[in-house]
Scaffold this motif. Structure first.
Motif, mmCIF file in Angstrom:
data_model
loop_
_atom_site.group_PDB
_atom_site.id
_atom_site.type_symbol
_atom_site.label_atom_id
_atom_site.label_comp_id
_atom_site.label_asym_id
_atom_site.label_seq_id
_atom_site.Cartn_x
_atom_site.Cartn_y
_atom_site.Cartn_z
ATOM 1 N N VAL A 109 0.879 -1.161 0.000
ATOM 2 C CA VAL A 109 0.000 0.000 0.000
ATOM 3 C C VAL A 109 0.917 1.211 0.000
ATOM 4 O O VAL A 109 1.914 1.245 0.725
ATOM 5 C CB VAL A 109 -0.974 0.047 1.209
ATOM 6 C CG1 VAL A 109 -2.055 -0.998 1.066
ATOM 7 C CG2 VAL A 109 -0.270 -0.087 2.526
ATOM 8 N N SER A 110 0.606 2.163 -0.852
ATOM 9 C CA SER A 110 1.455 3.351 -0.937
ATOM 10 C C SER A 110 0.607 4.572 -1.268
ATOM 11 O O SER A 110 -0.394 4.473 -1.986
ATOM 12 C CB SER A 110 2.542 3.161 -1.997
ATOM 13 O OG SER A 110 1.977 2.830 -3.245
ATOM 14 N N ARG A 111 1.015 5.690 -0.703
ATOM 15 C CA ARG A 111 0.275 6.937 -0.909
ATOM 16 C C ARG A 111 0.114 7.184 -2.406
ATOM 17 O O ARG A 111 1.062 7.075 -3.169
ATOM 18 C CB ARG A 111 0.994 8.110 -0.258
ATOM 19 C CG ARG A 111 0.199 9.409 -0.354
ATOM 20 C CD ARG A 111 0.813 10.568 0.426
ATOM 21 N NE ARG A 111 1.121 10.262 1.803
ATOM 22 C CZ ARG A 111 0.241 10.187 2.808
ATOM 23 N NH1 ARG A 111 -1.041 10.383 2.568
ATOM 24 N NH2 ARG A 111 0.628 9.935 4.031
ATOM 25 N N ASN A 112 -1.102 7.523 -2.792
ATOM 26 C CA ASN A 112 -1.399 7.811 -4.193
ATOM 27 C C ASN A 112 -0.554 8.986 -4.671
ATOM 28 O O ASN A 112 0.150 8.879 -5.665
ATOM 29 C CB ASN A 112 -2.903 8.074 -4.351
ATOM 30 C CG ASN A 112 -3.316 8.393 -5.747
ATOM 31 O OD1 ASN A 112 -3.109 9.512 -6.197
ATOM 32 N ND2 ASN A 112 -3.900 7.417 -6.426
ATOM 33 N N ARG A 113 -0.657 10.097 -3.968
ATOM 34 C CA ARG A 113 0.182 11.271 -4.214
ATOM 35 C C ARG A 113 0.230 12.063 -2.914
ATOM 36 O O ARG A 113 -0.600 11.892 -2.039
ATOM 37 C CB ARG A 113 -0.405 12.158 -5.305
ATOM 38 C CG ARG A 113 -0.300 11.544 -6.666
ATOM 39 C CD ARG A 113 -0.191 12.648 -7.704
ATOM 40 N NE ARG A 113 -0.784 12.208 -8.952
ATOM 41 C CZ ARG A 113 -1.452 12.981 -9.765
ATOM 42 N NH1 ARG A 113 -1.661 14.232 -9.480
ATOM 43 N NH2 ARG A 113 -1.927 12.518 -10.888
ATOM 44 N N ASN A 114 1.173 12.967 -2.819
ATOM 45 C CA ASN A 114 1.363 13.694 -1.575
ATOM 46 C C ASN A 114 0.650 15.046 -1.558
ATOM 47 O O ASN A 114 0.820 15.812 -0.625
ATOM 48 C CB ASN A 114 2.858 13.874 -1.291
ATOM 49 C CG ASN A 114 3.122 14.034 0.193
ATOM 50 O OD1 ASN A 114 2.347 13.577 1.023
ATOM 51 N ND2 ASN A 114 4.202 14.698 0.527
ATOM 52 N N HIS A 115 -0.164 15.337 -2.553
ATOM 53 C CA HIS A 115 -0.924 16.589 -2.555
ATOM 54 C C HIS A 115 -2.006 16.526 -1.474
ATOM 55 O O HIS A 115 -2.592 15.466 -1.235
ATOM 56 C CB HIS A 115 -1.570 16.832 -3.919
ATOM 57 C CG HIS A 115 -0.582 16.885 -5.040
ATOM 58 N ND1 HIS A 115 0.367 17.877 -5.150
ATOM 59 C CD2 HIS A 115 -0.387 16.050 -6.084
ATOM 60 C CE1 HIS A 115 1.108 17.657 -6.223
ATOM 61 N NE2 HIS A 115 0.675 16.546 -6.806
ATOM 62 N N LEU A 116 -2.280 17.648 -0.827
ATOM 63 C CA LEU A 116 -3.250 17.682 0.265
ATOM 64 C C LEU A 116 -4.598 17.085 -0.133
ATOM 65 O O LEU A 116 -5.226 16.374 0.654
ATOM 66 C CB LEU A 116 -3.446 19.116 0.766
ATOM 67 C CG LEU A 116 -2.270 19.705 1.551
ATOM 68 C CD1 LEU A 116 -2.534 21.168 1.871
ATOM 69 C CD2 LEU A 116 -2.015 18.916 2.819
ATOM 70 N N LYS A 117 -5.047 17.347 -1.346
ATOM 71 C CA LYS A 117 -6.347 16.854 -1.786
ATOM 72 C C LYS A 117 -6.356 15.351 -2.037
ATOM 73 O O LYS A 117 -7.433 14.762 -2.159
ATOM 74 C CB LYS A 117 -6.772 17.569 -3.068
ATOM 75 C CG LYS A 117 -7.038 19.050 -2.884
ATOM 76 C CD LYS A 117 -7.404 19.693 -4.209
ATOM 77 C CE LYS A 117 -7.601 21.193 -4.051
ATOM 78 N NZ LYS A 117 -7.919 21.813 -5.345
ATOM 79 N N LEU A 118 -5.181 14.723 -2.095
ATOM 80 C CA LEU A 118 -5.099 13.298 -2.435
ATOM 81 C C LEU A 118 -4.490 12.444 -1.332
ATOM 82 O O LEU A 118 -4.407 11.228 -1.476
ATOM 83 C CB LEU A 118 -4.279 13.119 -3.722
ATOM 84 C CG LEU A 118 -4.783 13.856 -4.948
ATOM 85 C CD1 LEU A 118 -3.811 13.697 -6.107
ATOM 86 C CD2 LEU A 118 -6.169 13.381 -5.340
ATOM 87 N N ARG A 119 -4.091 13.051 -0.249
ATOM 88 C CA ARG A 119 -3.364 12.327 0.801
ATOM 89 C C ARG A 119 -4.186 11.233 1.487
ATOM 90 O O ARG A 119 -3.639 10.384 2.157
ATOM 91 C CB ARG A 119 -2.839 13.305 1.857
ATOM 92 C CG ARG A 119 -1.739 14.215 1.341
ATOM 93 C CD ARG A 119 -1.265 15.186 2.402
ATOM 94 N NE ARG A 119 -0.735 14.501 3.553
ATOM 95 C CZ ARG A 119 0.535 14.133 3.727
ATOM 96 N NH1 ARG A 119 1.404 14.396 2.793
ATOM 97 N NH2 ARG A 119 0.921 13.521 4.817
ATOM 98 N N HIS A 120 -5.491 11.255 1.329
ATOM 99 C CA HIS A 120 -6.361 10.253 1.958
ATOM 100 C C HIS A 120 -6.413 8.947 1.165
ATOM 101 O O HIS A 120 -6.970 7.965 1.634
ATOM 102 C CB HIS A 120 -7.777 10.822 2.128
ATOM 103 C CG HIS A 120 -8.493 11.086 0.841
ATOM 104 N ND1 HIS A 120 -8.116 12.091 -0.024
ATOM 105 C CD2 HIS A 120 -9.549 10.460 0.271
ATOM 106 C CE1 HIS A 120 -8.918 12.075 -1.076
ATOM 107 N NE2 HIS A 120 -9.802 11.089 -0.926
#
Length: 182
Positions: free
Chosen positions: A87-98
């Motif tokens: 499992v890995s963060r999709n992207r590190n942008h605030l809108k996508l961090r979830h």
């Protein structure tokens, strides 16, 4: 993120070790990556596209151990890697961090043994622990076994990408996009 070592038991009673791969496992991991790429078209790369050398694999392993926004689980049967997932963060942008992405690959000889269920549950538990709110994945539309596993684990189909994959023989396969809300 380092995954602590534990023994897992398959449906047939075999005991395997689940843990993070370590730098000392780099050659074993390269063998595993090549083997699973040869076994099926369900992975993103053909065997000849795997050009990672030993030093690069060590670097990848080191980075996986040091990051705090991804977790990689590897399953070993004695000294041989036979499955892994992440499992890995999709992207590190605030809108996508979830959001996080899920990926899994298992040697064909271990499919149907319960290993996919064990790995998927470990990944779901870790994603929750890491604070993610949803897990996303893409599967080959003809990979009925995998799609069945994902549905059993609570994932829902949320769309398809037509002709997402083009095989060497010219065959196109759709990608089934799935999500699990945590």
């Amino acid at each position: 993120m380092k995954i602590a070592e534990e023994t897992i038991t398959l449906n047939d009673g075999r005991n395997l070790i689940l843990r993070s791969a370590q730098e000392k496992d780099a050659a074993v991991m390269l063998d595993y990556i090549r083997k699973i790429a040869e076994e099926t078209h369900y992975l993103i790369r053909y065997p000849e596209e795997i050009s990672i050398d030993l030093e690069r694999e060590k670097e990848i392993i080191r980075n996986n151990l040091e990051t705090d926004d991804a977790a990689w689980f590897t399953v070993f049967d004695r000294e041989r890697a036979v499955g892994n997932c992440s499992v890995s963060r999709n992207r590190n942008h605030l809108k996508l961090r979830h959001r996080c992405d899920f990926a899994i690959a298992i040697e064909q000889a271990y499919c149907g043994s319960g290993l996919g269920t064990i790995l998927t549950q470990k990944a779901i538990d870790k994603a929750r622990e890491m604070g993610f709110e949803q897990i996303e994945l893409g599967a080959y539309a003809d990979n009925e076994r995998a799609i069945g596993l994902y549905k059993k684990m609570g994932f829902k189909e949320c769309g398809r990408t037509p002709r997402a994959f083009k095989l060497k023989d010219g065959t196109y396969i759709d990608e089934v996009n799935m999500v699990l809300f945590l």
